[in-house]
Design an enzyme around this catalytic site. Sequence first.
Site, PDB file in Angstrom:
ATOM      1  N   LEU A 285       0.856  -1.185   0.000  1.00  0.00           N
ATOM      2  CA  LEU A 285       0.000   0.000   0.000  1.00  0.00           C
ATOM      3  C   LEU A 285       0.889   1.232   0.000  1.00  0.00           C
ATOM      4  O   LEU A 285       1.988   1.219   0.570  1.00  0.00           O
ATOM      5  CB  LEU A 285      -0.904   0.024   1.233  1.00  0.00           C
ATOM      6  CG  LEU A 285      -1.977  -1.062   1.364  1.00  0.00           C
ATOM      7  CD1 LEU A 285      -2.731  -0.906   2.680  1.00  0.00           C
ATOM      8  CD2 LEU A 285      -2.945  -1.017   0.189  1.00  0.00           C
ATOM      9  N   ASP A 286       0.423   2.311  -0.614  1.00  0.00           N
ATOM     10  CA  ASP A 286       1.158   3.568  -0.564  1.00  0.00           C
ATOM     11  C   ASP A 286       1.348   4.004   0.880  1.00  0.00           C
ATOM     12  O   ASP A 286       0.552   3.671   1.763  1.00  0.00           O
ATOM     13  CB  ASP A 286       0.391   4.669  -1.313  1.00  0.00           C
ATOM     14  CG  ASP A 286       0.397   4.455  -2.815  1.00  0.00           C
ATOM     15  OD1 ASP A 286       1.276   3.727  -3.315  1.00  0.00           O
ATOM     16  OD2 ASP A 286      -0.486   5.020  -3.486  1.00  0.00           O
ATOM     17  N   ARG A 287       2.382   4.799   1.103  1.00  0.00           N
ATOM     18  CA  ARG A 287       2.664   5.271   2.459  1.00  0.00           C
ATOM     19  C   ARG A 287       1.458   5.982   3.070  1.00  0.00           C
ATOM     20  O   ARG A 287       1.148   5.805   4.251  1.00  0.00           O
ATOM     21  CB  ARG A 287       3.872   6.228   2.428  1.00  0.00           C
ATOM     22  CG  ARG A 287       4.201   6.849   3.777  1.00  0.00           C
ATOM     23  CD  ARG A 287       5.458   7.689   3.700  1.00  0.00           C
ATOM     24  NE  ARG A 287       5.310   8.821   2.810  1.00  0.00           N
ATOM     25  CZ  ARG A 287       4.833  10.005   3.178  1.00  0.00           C
ATOM     26  NH1 ARG A 287       4.427  10.205   4.433  1.00  0.00           N
ATOM     27  NH2 ARG A 287       4.752  10.999   2.312  1.00  0.00           N
TER      28      ARG A 287
ATOM     29  N   THR B 151      -1.702   5.571   2.458  1.00  0.00           N
ATOM     30  CA  THR B 151      -2.918   4.764   2.464  1.00  0.00           C
ATOM     31  C   THR B 151      -2.926   3.815   3.654  1.00  0.00           C
ATOM     32  O   THR B 151      -1.892   3.268   4.033  1.00  0.00           O
ATOM     33  CB  THR B 151      -3.028   3.956   1.157  1.00  0.00           C
ATOM     34  OG1 THR B 151      -2.956   4.856   0.058  1.00  0.00           O
ATOM     35  CG2 THR B 151      -4.330   3.185   1.091  1.00  0.00           C
TER      36      THR B 151
END
Length: 477
Positions: A181-183, A185
């Site tokens: 997951l993106d940082r 998110t």
Amino acid sequence: MALVPSSPVDRYPPKPPDKSPFQEPPPVVITPCDPWPPPYYLEDGLRKVKPYHFTYNTYCKERWRGRGILDIFASEFRDRPAEYYEQAIIEGRVVVNGKPVPSTETIIKNGDVISHTLHRHEPPSTAKPIGIVHEDEDIIVIDKPAGLPVHPAGRYNFNSIIEILRADRGYGWNPLPCNRLDRLTSGIMFIGKHRQAAEDMSAQIRERTVKKEYITRVVGEFPEGEIVCEKPILQISPKLGLNRVRANGKEAKTVFKRLAYYPPKDDREELAHHTGERNGMAWKNLRGYSIVRCFPITGRTHQLRVHLQFLGHPISNDPIYANQRVFGPELGRGHSEDENDEDIVTRLSRMGKEEVADAVAYHDEMVEAYNKRKAEKMTGETCSICDTALYSDPGVHELGIYLHARRYRCEAGRWDYETGLPDWALPPPGMDGPTESTQETDPLGVDLKKLGLDDGTTDGEVPATKTDERVEISAGT
């Protein structure tokens, strides 16, 4: 029966002895300071890391062969100016094969190991603990807090999911992420306890037998019904993490479905809507906010964030795609041309240095005045040890965006993991609305069949007969 006091349990067990049969490398290319336990401390709702010395070890890459060492650092490593790397080479903080080099022009050869020791400063992250959704002998299903990268990268090392889990369970444990997951998110992630478990879960996700549902909070009144976006996505700037809708990008497909809409509470918003007093900002005509369910069919970087921006309803606190200082008053709605990409990259590069990231949510009551002022940016001060430019602490509103991976489900029915709605997706005080995601037997499967998208395609394999007509209609609503 007498009670015998027991010794306290060491939460951070010592490093295990190295039993490697291989010959040790030169001592200087081993990290001279590898703090254990990690130098964490909690302050003002943030997990912080005390600055520490660290050595990066890198084998010579093919494109480096025959080039001078300063030339390599100045062109390949842009974290610091060339003057810093020149001084580090002269003072012996950059060495080759464990030995200082005689000149900044020293030629690097195949097989060389370049070591760079520096005083490392990590950005703070959220102090919110990593939640455990499920755990067995093979897999840990976690609820990742927003604001934490998965792997050590860039400015982050100990403040990462991997290192925090390792610190909690012991130095010798090697957590193996199965998805990313993106940082910014939050939500469900899978961590393998051993390699085979991680490979099995990763294979399921790659083979598209896992269905996903995200929850987000966007600007304005999102349309009802199933909204399909099939616009291709192109990476514009890897360094800045910028992606845009472009005809020459990679195929991307997302289904969106509104869960709730909450109009503005302030009567002044209603008055401004009718009088047109919007200070020239077109996005301010998007009144209130919506909670939207997102079903990504492909898995492109920033896919949900980019598609929502294109549809005219960006995630309301997204520091990139809902930033009027970067994209202007329309926030990039319906935009798919590249004529202003250079200007966008220039403006985005100033965020966090000369300017504070200015997502549209920061203009309203969702962010208190204190946090509007409190943001991560260069302070103008430097570290007394290494002269590194110092940043202020981030505000709470900068630690994540309104995007949460709520549910992952195996298509074959073997497992199904989900979390509740995050706080920002619940009804605001004084308003009624859903407190959990709509319960349907197979919401994504039903949507796909209804929309003619359940064709078994994978990333990059969109049938040639597909069109974007529905997207153009959606972008104009």
